[in-house]
Design an enzyme around this catalytic site. Structure first.
Site, PDB file in Angstrom:
ATOM      1  N   ALA A  31       2.774  -1.277   4.648  1.00 42.20           N
ATOM      2  CA  ALA A  31       2.584  -1.033   6.100  1.00 42.20           C
ATOM      3  C   ALA A  31       2.646  -2.311   6.571  1.00 42.20           C
ATOM      4  O   ALA A  31       2.037  -2.544   8.273  1.00 42.20           O
ATOM      5  CB  ALA A  31       1.432   0.200   6.671  1.00 42.20           C
TER       6      ALA A  31
ATOM      7  N   HIS B  53      12.703  -2.683   1.331  1.00 44.88           N
ATOM      8  CA  HIS B  53      11.891  -2.059   2.140  1.00 44.88           C
ATOM      9  C   HIS B  53      13.024  -0.832   1.501  1.00 44.88           C
ATOM     10  O   HIS B  53      14.597  -0.868   1.628  1.00 44.88           O
ATOM     11  CB  HIS B  53      12.052  -1.358   3.911  1.00 44.88           C
ATOM     12  CG  HIS B  53      11.333  -2.527   4.575  1.00 44.88           C
ATOM     13  ND1 HIS B  53      10.654  -2.445   3.954  1.00 44.88           N
ATOM     14  CD2 HIS B  53      11.612  -4.062   4.390  1.00 44.88           C
ATOM     15  CE1 HIS B  53       9.018  -3.577   5.446  1.00 44.88           C
ATOM     16  NE2 HIS B  53      10.688  -3.775   5.186  1.00 44.88           N
TER      17      HIS B  53
ATOM     18  N   ARG C  35       5.504  11.204  -2.510  1.00 42.31           N
ATOM     19  CA  ARG C  35       4.927  10.603  -1.109  1.00 42.31           C
ATOM     20  C   ARG C  35       6.519  11.106  -0.470  1.00 42.31           C
ATOM     21  O   ARG C  35       7.155  10.141  -0.633  1.00 42.31           O
ATOM     22  CB  ARG C  35       4.859   9.293  -0.928  1.00 42.31           C
ATOM     23  CG  ARG C  35       4.508   8.510   0.130  1.00 42.31           C
ATOM     24  CD  ARG C  35       4.955   7.193   0.389  1.00 42.31           C
ATOM     25  NE  ARG C  35       4.324   6.638   1.792  1.00 42.31           N
ATOM     26  CZ  ARG C  35       4.171   4.722   1.862  1.00 42.31           C
ATOM     27  NH1 ARG C  35       4.416   4.523   1.286  1.00 42.31           N
ATOM     28  NH2 ARG C  35       4.060   4.465   3.516  1.00 42.31           N
TER      29      ARG C  35
ATOM     30  N   GLU D 163      11.975 -10.047   1.513  1.00 46.40           N
ATOM     31  CA  GLU D 163      11.271  -8.719   2.311  1.00 46.40           C
ATOM     32  C   GLU D 163      12.301  -7.723   1.642  1.00 46.40           C
ATOM     33  O   GLU D 163      13.536  -7.977   2.125  1.00 46.40           O
ATOM     34  CB  GLU D 163      11.054  -9.243   3.678  1.00 46.40           C
ATOM     35  CG  GLU D 163      10.286  -7.343   4.109  1.00 46.40           C
ATOM     36  CD  GLU D 163      10.278  -8.002   5.580  1.00 46.40           C
ATOM     37  OE1 GLU D 163      10.755  -9.244   5.786  1.00 46.40           O
ATOM     38  OE2 GLU D 163      10.020  -6.075   5.974  1.00 46.40           O
TER      39      GLU D 163
ATOM     40  N   TYR E 131      11.532   8.435   0.916  1.00 46.99           N
ATOM     41  CA  TYR E 131      11.341   7.452   0.122  1.00 46.99           C
ATOM     42  C   TYR E 131      12.133   7.977  -1.433  1.00 46.99           C
ATOM     43  O   TYR E 131      11.999   7.030  -2.460  1.00 46.99           O
ATOM     44  CB  TYR E 131       9.748   6.783  -0.177  1.00 46.99           C
ATOM     45  CG  TYR E 131       9.772   6.723   1.218  1.00 46.99           C
ATOM     46  CD1 TYR E 131       9.651   5.132   1.305  1.00 46.99           C
ATOM     47  CD2 TYR E 131       8.206   7.207   1.796  1.00 46.99           C
ATOM     48  CE1 TYR E 131       8.823   5.091   2.457  1.00 46.99           C
ATOM     49  CE2 TYR E 131       7.772   7.113   2.880  1.00 46.99           C
ATOM     50  CZ  TYR E 131       8.144   6.097   2.593  1.00 46.99           C
ATOM     51  OH  TYR E 131       7.803   4.476   4.016  1.00 46.99           O
TER      52      TYR E 131
ATOM     53  N   ASN F  56       7.611  -5.876  -1.290  1.00 45.91           N
ATOM     54  CA  ASN F  56       7.572  -4.919  -0.333  1.00 45.91           C
ATOM     55  C   ASN F  56       6.325  -4.859   0.576  1.00 45.91           C
ATOM     56  O   ASN F  56       5.625  -4.103  -0.202  1.00 45.91           O
ATOM     57  CB  ASN F  56       7.981  -3.225  -0.900  1.00 45.91           C
ATOM     58  CG  ASN F  56       7.904  -2.487   0.552  1.00 45.91           C
ATOM     59  OD1 ASN F  56       7.833  -2.764   1.412  1.00 45.91           O
ATOM     60  ND2 ASN F  56       8.383  -1.324  -0.081  1.00 45.91           N
TER      61      ASN F  56
ATOM     62  N   ARG G  47      13.299   3.769  12.340  1.00 48.00           N
ATOM     63  CA  ARG G  47      12.355   5.057  12.117  1.00 48.00           C
ATOM     64  C   ARG G  47      11.953   5.270  13.037  1.00 48.00           C
ATOM     65  O   ARG G  47      11.932   4.158  14.091  1.00 48.00           O
ATOM     66  CB  ARG G  47      11.582   4.651  10.904  1.00 48.00           C
ATOM     67  CG  ARG G  47      13.136   4.926   9.822  1.00 48.00           C
ATOM     68  CD  ARG G  47      11.718   5.041   7.557  1.00 48.00           C
ATOM     69  NE  ARG G  47      11.023   5.610   7.890  1.00 48.00           N
ATOM     70  CZ  ARG G  47       9.755   5.790   7.402  1.00 48.00           C
ATOM     71  NH1 ARG G  47       9.685   5.179   6.334  1.00 48.00           N
ATOM     72  NH2 ARG G  47       8.317   6.722   7.062  1.00 48.00           N
TER      73      ARG G  47
ATOM     74  N   PRO H  94       0.718  -1.670  -0.299  1.00 53.89           N
ATOM     75  CA  PRO H  94       0.399   0.392   0.192  1.00 53.89           C
ATOM     76  C   PRO H  94       0.850   1.168  -0.421  1.00 53.89           C
ATOM     77  O   PRO H  94       2.014   1.356   0.966  1.00 53.89           O
ATOM     78  CB  PRO H  94      -1.198  -0.385   0.956  1.00 53.89           C
ATOM     79  CG  PRO H  94       0.033  -1.211   2.124  1.00 53.89           C
ATOM     80  CD  PRO H  94       0.006  -2.302   1.034  1.00 53.89           C
ATOM     81  N   ASN H  95       0.041   2.219  -0.949  1.00 54.15           N
ATOM     82  CA  ASN H  95       1.204   3.546  -0.800  1.00 54.15           C
ATOM     83  C   ASN H  95       2.536   3.743  -1.852  1.00 54.15           C
ATOM     84  O   ASN H  95       2.508   5.070  -1.727  1.00 54.15           O
ATOM     85  CB  ASN H  95       1.292   4.637   0.732  1.00 54.15           C
ATOM     86  CG  ASN H  95      -0.161   4.186   0.764  1.00 54.15           C
ATOM     87  OD1 ASN H  95      -1.170   5.043   0.563  1.00 54.15           O
ATOM     88  ND2 ASN H  95      -0.197   3.971   2.990  1.00 54.15           N
TER      89      ASN H  95
HETATM   90  C1  DQA Z   1       7.594   0.727   3.901  1.00 56.51           C
HETATM   91  C2  DQA Z   1       7.972   1.051   4.770  1.00 56.51           C
HETATM   92  C3  DQA Z   1       6.595   1.344   6.075  1.00 56.51           C
HETATM   93  O1  DQA Z   1       7.505   1.096   7.139  1.00 56.51           O
HETATM   94  C4  DQA Z   1       6.252   2.347   5.378  1.00 56.51           C
HETATM   95  O2  DQA Z   1       5.044   2.167   5.813  1.00 56.51           O
HETATM   96  C5  DQA Z   1       5.628   2.091   3.677  1.00 56.51           C
HETATM   97  C6  DQA Z   1       7.039   1.321   2.972  1.00 56.51           C
HETATM   98  C7  DQA Z   1      10.213   1.091   2.854  1.00 56.51           C
HETATM   99  O3  DQA Z   1       9.870   0.906   1.697  1.00 56.51           O
HETATM  100  O4  DQA Z   1      10.584   1.053   3.487  1.00 56.51           O
HETATM  101  O5  DQA Z   1       4.850   1.840   2.736  1.00 56.51           O
HETATM  102  O6  DQA Z   1       8.058  -1.192   3.496  1.00 56.51           O
END
Ligand code: DQA
Length: 144
Positions: free
Chosen positions: A76, A99, A17, A97, A22, A73, A106, A9-10
């Site tokens: 959240a 990120h 964003r 995994e 990011y 990835n 963080r 998501p997002n």
């Molecule tokens: C994320 C880190 C997560 O905490 C966050 O909610 C994201 C992006 C990252 O790629 O750094 O949406 O997965």
């Protein structure tokens, strides 16, 4: 090797964003870099982004027979989706995994990954490079 790439998501908002965290690259650019690196490794890639937990589980299920490895990835969902965790475990997909940011540096809620125990490795904090390192890791487990 067939690699399934899932962005949670997002991540469709990449580029606008929180660029300080990011970066400024869009998801399309990120995927282009992933596909280029995958091609250089001789991999085929299917990349998807979804904002929905159920859709991510459906994508995992639908692509599990095709995929030799998963690069995910979970965004959240990383921090609380036991449903995605269980799907990865149930489908027995070799998973990595990823990120963009360093979740270990963080907010406290981001330091927990419920996905990590069902993944072979985790790459974080290096932006797009985290994904490319995940692909390299997939190459290292090929045939194992
Ligand atoms: C994320 C880190 C997560 O905490 C966050 O909610 C994201 C992006 C990252 O790629 O750094 O949406 O997965």
């Amino acid at each position: 090797m067939n690699v399934l790439v899932i962005h949670g998501p997002n991540l469709h908002l990449l580029g606008r964003r929180d660029p300080g965290i990011y970066g400024t690259a869009t998801l399309a650019r990120l995927n282009a870099g992933i596909k280029k690196h995958a091609a250089a490794l001789g991999f085929k890639v299917r990349a998807f982004q979804s904002n929905s937990e159920g859709r991510i589980i459906d994508l995992l299920t639908a692509n599990a027979a095709w995929a030799d490895a998963l690069v995910i990835n979970p965004a959240a969902y990383t921090h609380y989706s036991y449903a995605i965790r269980d799907a990865i475990e149930a489908l027995a997909l070799p998973a990595v995994e990823v990120h963009l940011s360093d979740i270990s540096r963080r907010e406290p809620f981001r330091r927990v990954s419920v996905i990590r125990p069902v993944c072979l490795a985790q790459f974080k904090g290096e932006g797009a490079l985290s994904y490319l390192k995940a692909l390299d890791y997939c190459a290292s487990i090929k045939g194992k």
